[in-house]
Design a protein around this motif. Structure first.
Motif, PDB file in Angstrom:
ATOM      1  N   MET A   1       0.850  -1.205   0.000  1.00 48.88           N
ATOM      2  CA  MET A   1       0.000   0.000   0.000  1.00 48.88           C
ATOM      3  C   MET A   1       0.883   1.252   0.000  1.00 48.88           C
ATOM      4  O   MET A   1       1.916   1.278   0.659  1.00 48.88           O
ATOM      5  CB  MET A   1      -0.892  -0.030   1.244  1.00 48.88           C
ATOM      6  N   ALA A   2       0.442   2.271  -0.714  1.00 47.85           N
ATOM      7  CA  ALA A   2       1.195   3.530  -0.734  1.00 47.85           C
ATOM      8  C   ALA A   2       1.125   4.190   0.643  1.00 47.85           C
ATOM      9  O   ALA A   2       0.127   4.060   1.351  1.00 47.85           O
ATOM     10  CB  ALA A   2       0.615   4.465  -1.786  1.00 47.85           C
TER      11      ALA A   2
ATOM     12  N   GLU B   1      -1.364   8.966  -0.288  1.00 47.90           N
ATOM     13  CA  GLU B   1      -2.144   9.040  -1.532  1.00 47.90           C
ATOM     14  C   GLU B   1      -2.850  10.390  -1.584  1.00 47.90           C
ATOM     15  O   GLU B   1      -3.603  10.726  -0.678  1.00 47.90           O
ATOM     16  CB  GLU B   1      -3.206   7.949  -1.558  1.00 47.90           C
TER      17      GLU B   1
ATOM     18  N   ALA C   1      -5.316  12.831  -3.891  1.00 53.64           N
ATOM     19  CA  ALA C   1      -6.226  12.759  -5.034  1.00 53.64           C
ATOM     20  C   ALA C   1      -6.984  14.069  -5.222  1.00 53.64           C
ATOM     21  O   ALA C   1      -7.636  14.556  -4.287  1.00 53.64           O
ATOM     22  CB  ALA C   1      -7.223  11.613  -4.843  1.00 53.64           C
TER      23      ALA C   1
ATOM     24  N   SER D   1      -2.927  14.779  -8.246  1.00 57.89           N
ATOM     25  CA  SER D   1      -3.010  13.453  -7.640  1.00 57.89           C
ATOM     26  C   SER D   1      -1.661  12.763  -7.790  1.00 57.89           C
ATOM     27  O   SER D   1      -1.028  12.852  -8.833  1.00 57.89           O
ATOM     28  CB  SER D   1      -4.072  12.600  -8.351  1.00 57.89           C
TER      29      SER D   1
ATOM     30  N   SER E   1       1.046   9.552  -5.498  1.00 52.94           N
ATOM     31  CA  SER E   1       1.221   8.761  -4.289  1.00 52.94           C
ATOM     32  C   SER E   1       2.701   8.477  -4.060  1.00 52.94           C
ATOM     33  O   SER E   1       3.510   8.601  -4.978  1.00 52.94           O
ATOM     34  CB  SER E   1       0.438   7.447  -4.387  1.00 52.94           C
TER      35      SER E   1
ATOM     36  N   ARG F   1       5.408   5.683  -2.178  1.00 52.05           N
ATOM     37  CA  ARG F   1       5.522   4.351  -1.576  1.00 52.05           C
ATOM     38  C   ARG F   1       6.546   4.361  -0.439  1.00 52.05           C
ATOM     39  O   ARG F   1       7.426   5.227  -0.409  1.00 52.05           O
ATOM     40  CB  ARG F   1       5.958   3.341  -2.638  1.00 52.05           C
TER      41      ARG F   1
ATOM     42  N   ARG G   1      -4.529  10.967   1.944  1.00 60.23           N
ATOM     43  CA  ARG G   1      -4.639   9.774   2.781  1.00 60.23           C
ATOM     44  C   ARG G   1      -3.262   9.307   3.196  1.00 60.23           C
ATOM     45  O   ARG G   1      -2.342   9.248   2.389  1.00 60.23           O
ATOM     46  CB  ARG G   1      -5.325   8.643   2.008  1.00 60.23           C
TER      47      ARG G   1
ATOM     48  N   GLY H   1      -3.810   4.921   3.992  1.00 58.13           N
ATOM     49  CA  GLY H   1      -5.220   4.622   3.779  1.00 58.13           C
ATOM     50  C   GLY H   1      -6.163   5.426   4.647  1.00 58.13           C
ATOM     51  O   GLY H   1      -7.378   5.339   4.508  1.00 58.13           O
TER      52      GLY H   1
END
Lengths: 615, 252
Positions: free
Chosen positions: B1-2, B5, B7, B23, B25, B27, B61, B64
């Motif tokens: 999962m990044a 994030e 957007a 947008s 992301s 890692r 985010r 998440g």
């Protein structure tokens, strides 16, 4: 109905007078950023000088109006001298130091005025041609009041013309907005500052001179007007001329109608309005946020470390003297020592807010006084014994500290200081006017210690133990994480927030803690004196605390202790040996500001570091 | 999962659309550079990520979890470290104490009224300084430190709460060229070792192309290119934005 019209008119007259003084103050602040406590003294000098001139000059129009104008110009020149000799040298100093210096001038002027004009009230002649009254809505209204109503708008108009139509005025407005930029453009700032000071002082002098036919000239005019003028300037927004006019109108009418509608709370009303305005509009009605000073981080505050051995020994030696000596002293000396111990804690409590906290408080006496009244009211109405009273004192002060602090610590700089002043004045007014509960001006008498602590010597040891304990506790707090967090938000609000520190919370709790400590001092003071009075919360006592902290040095932990001992000791001795103690104290303050800008303890440390090398 | 994030991020000041629908992301362990000419919206974008500015639209985010519009101090607690373009440290404290403050705050021990700071979290603070080559400066006040050293102190502070994400606004501005390379190499090493995602803005193209795994190019509030350094360097749109400055072609 007719009554209301007349009341509104006399409100206008007061507003007009108030505006004259406030406009000078706000113009000076706008350009030089100096909060000029001595502005009230200039106003008082204007009244005295006008009295001398008008009574010496031949009677008639020329004598009276010539005297008034002459007094205003003379006061302008006096302001100019003060600027050149004193303020010019300290523009770079922290604003509280400038305030301290101008307060020194207040003391000097008070004694000089008393030497020259004597302590009695002086009644000046009435203005020729304006002695009578005219009929307005069927009631008599003094002509002179009507004339005053006209003066305010005329002066405002002239000032607006001056500021918008002349090159000098444009420079003043530019400097008010951005002083550094004006300097960078090659404008001679010295001349600009000096001339602004002349103008501001002249306005104060004019305001004072025009009071001559209205009220007697006396030695209390300075502090009475300066509080009002501060309120007007702050409510209007520092540096804003129109704001000052608007605020003067508001305050003048508030006074006039307050007396009609709610005579019981006239004193509170003004400060309530000020607090309300600052809570809703943190920069006053028409003020703008102060532009952050450029040049990056400026001079960093020094690191706090453990006390060097020499200082520890000095502290222990002082303590030994404080413990061993008193049994051999008389009752008077012991009660002086008791007051010294209390002063140390009082100063230390303010220091926590000012030093590590980086906030200015003009109202620390409020919490001292609330502590004292808490103890006294408990003793009088609940019959509480001394120890219960002493326990209640910090509790009451702390609760009010949290309540008032909740609003104060959101603001910064001069506005924050003024809001603390407003709350202190509210507390003072309640004590002064709520006669049924607090006894008003007569205070509460018979607040005596329990039998075991009644001997002066025993009470002294009790006060010493509590004050020393609380002061050392505050010192400990500064070295603990909470004290570090206080300093963190002072040093860099950005970084503090970025590592999860809630600056508001920290400042708020710090304010409450300091208030509680001041409450301990107040409670002890109440039982030590056997009585409490509204003056415990008055402006002079708040200023005393400021003087102690600044005298000792804000940036050192021993500063407030040294300052409290030096100031209280000095004042005590001066009052005993000379009637001119204000004059001498004022001169000492001014000299200290000029030559020891870091305070006594700060200067001592600088010397120590110079000799032992920087860590 | 990044780790991060972003957007559709938007922000306008008056009529100026400073950031328009961005947008991207990041890692774990990745060094992502955000570049663009002056006024491209880099700082605005940055300040929305750590909570100093509230975006008009869009979402941010972290692992998440929605963090849009949270206060900076809350976002820090969730694991976002930050260094500033103009360093912000506590000038009245020593280097060690600065790092201790971050650790104490992380451990929620700042309410303490009794135990002296000197004895709290000193060892881990020293270890952090050791890692950044600042151990010898530990006892010096931050107020008198050289600028390059302050940047390292900021990094030590930012690493104190074991962040998942580091936001570095011009981490090497004001440093000597030698120092720049060593600081960024160290940052990259730490990021990889600890799996920290690093997002940084930078004007120095040597730093950007030498240390970024991936590059985002902003121009007038829009994302105009995104990718590996070689691809971004070859991108005609990027060349156009930087045309005349020679910065991109002159990088190596």
């Amino acid at each position: 109905m007719e009554n209301l019209v007349l009341q509104a008119l006399s409100g206008l007259a007061s507003a007009s007078s108030l505006f004259l003084v406030a406009s000078g103050l706000t113009v000076i602040f706008g350009v030089s950023r100096v909060v000029n406590f001595a502005h009230g003294s200039l106003y008082m000098l204007g009244a005295y000088l006008a009295y001398s001139l008008v009574t010496t000059l031949p009677r008639g129009h020329l004598g009276f109006w010539g005297g008034v104008i002459g007094a205003a110009v003379l006061v302008g020149l006096i302001g100019l001298v003060v600027e050149v000799l004193l303020l010019r040298r300290i523009y770079r100093a922290p604003e509280l130091f400038q305030l301290l210096a101008t307060f020194g001038v207040v003391l000097i002027v008070q004694d000089l005025a008393q030497m020259i004009w004597g302590p009695q009230d002086l009644l000046g002649p009435r203005a020729p041609g304006l002695r009578g009254s005219i009929e307005i809505v069927g009631m008599r209204f003094p002509l002179y009041e009507l004339f005053l109503i006209g003066v305010g708008p005329v002066v405002l108009g002239l000032l607006v013309l001056l500021f918008h139509r002349t090159r000098w005025g444009t420079l003043v407005r530019a400097a008010t907005q951005d002083r550094e930029m004006v300097g960078a453009l090659g404008v001679n700032q010295r001349m600009l500052f000096t001339s602004v000071f002349f103008l501001g002082s002249l306005l104060a002098g004019l305001g004072g001179a025009l009071q001559l036919p209205r009220e007697s000239v006396n030695l209390h005019m300075d502090l009475a007007i300066i509080t009002e003028a501060f309120v007007v300037v702050v409510v209007g927004g520092l540096g804003s001329l129109t704001g000052a006019a608007l605020a003067a109108l508001l305050i003048g009418e508030l006074h006039a109608f307050g007396i009609l509608i709610v005579p019981k709370i006239t004193l509170v009303l003004v400060f309530l309005v000020m607090a309300l305005v600052l809570v809703v509009r943190p920069h006053g009605l028409l003020g703008k946020p102060e532009a952050a000073a450029r040049g990056g981080q400026g001079s960093a505050e020094p690191v706090i470390g453990p006390a060097p051995p020499a200082l520890r020994w000095l502290g222990l030696a002082t303590l030994a003297v404080a413990v061993v000596l008193p049994p051999f002293l008389g009752d008077y000396a012991v009660s002086v020592l008791t007051e010294l111990a209390i002063a140390v804690l009082f100063a230390a409590s303010l220091h926590l807010i000012m030093g590590p906290g980086g906030m200015a408080s003009f109202g620390n006496a409020a919490y001292f006084g609330i502590g004292a009244y808490g103890a006294a009211l408990a003793a009088q109405w609940l019959g509480a014994p001394m120890l219960a009273g002493l326990a209640l004192a910090p509790l009451a002060a702390g609760v009010f500290g949290l309540l008032f602090g909740y609003f104060c610590v959101r603001l910064s700089g001069v506005y924050a200081a003024m809001l603390t002043l407003a709350f202190a004045q509210i507390a003072w007014s309640v004590a002064f006017q709520w006669v049924e509960v607090t006894g008003g001006d007569n205070g509460i008498l018979g607040v005596w210690p329990s039998a075991w602590a009644a001997p002066k010597l025993v009470y002294y040891y009790l006060a010493l133990a509590l004050c020393l304990g609380a002061t050392l506790f505050l010192r400990r707090v500064v070295h603990a994480p909470f004290g570090y967090a206080l300093r963190a938000q002072r040093d860099s609000a950005l970084r503090a927030e970025a590592i999860g520190i809630d600056a508001f919370r920290i400042r708020w709790l710090g304010f409450g803690l300091a208030a509680a400590a001041a409450g301990v001092a107040g409670g002890l003071f109440a039982y030590g004196k056997g009585s409490v009075f509204p003056t415990y919360m008055g402006i002079p006592r708040s200023v005393d605390a400021l003087l102690m902290v600044l005298l000792g040095g804000v940036q050192t932990l021993s500063g407030p202790i040294v300052g409290a001992l030096a100031f209280t000791g000095l004042q005590e001795q001066l009052v005993r040996i000379t009637d001119l103690w204000r004059l001498i104290l004022g001169c000492i303050i001014v000299l200290l500001v000029l030559f020891f800008p870091q305070g006594l303890a700060g200067a001592a440390r600088a010397r120590w570091e110079a000799r032992h090398g920087d860590a | 999962m990044a780790t991060l994030e972003v957007a559709g991020l938007e922000k306008s000041f008056g009529g100026v659309r400073a950031v328009q629908g961005i947008s991207f992301s990041v890692r774990p362990g990745e060094m992502l550079a955000l570049i663009g000419p002056n006024g491209a919206g880099k700082s605005t974008c940055f300040n929305m990520l750590n909570g100093q500015l509230r975006p008009d639209a869009g979402s941010v985010r972290l692992l998440g979890r929605e963090i849009t519009g949270m206060a900076p101090r809350t976002i820090w607690r969730l694991g976002v470290g930050r260094t500033f373009q103009i360093t912000a440290t506590f000038g009245s404290m020593t280097v060690l104490e600065n790092v201790q403050m971050a650790l104490l705050s992380h451990h929620r021990r700042l309410g303490g009224l009794w135990r002296p700071v000197a004895r709290m979290d000193a060892a881990p603070a020293r270890a952090l300084l050791e890692r950044l080559g600042m151990a010898e400066q530990a006892a010096r006040p931050c107020g008198i430190l050289a600028y390059g050293d302050l940047k390292r102190v900021e990094l030590a502070i930012a690493l104190a709460n074991q962040p998942k994400l580091l936001l570095m606004d011009e981490p090497t501005a004001g440093m000597a060229p030698q120092e720049r390379v060593s600081l960024m190499a160290l940052t990259a090493q730490i990021a990889r070792e600890s799996g920290i995602a690093v997002l940084f803005t930078e004007h120095d193209m040597d730093v950007v192309f030498g240390h970024a795994d991936r590059i985002l190019v902003l121009d007038r509030g829009r994302l105009i290119a995104e990718g590996a350094p070689a691809a971004v360097r070859a991108d005609p749109k990027v060349r156009e934005v930087y045309l005349g400055s020679g910065a991109v072609t002159g990088a190596h």
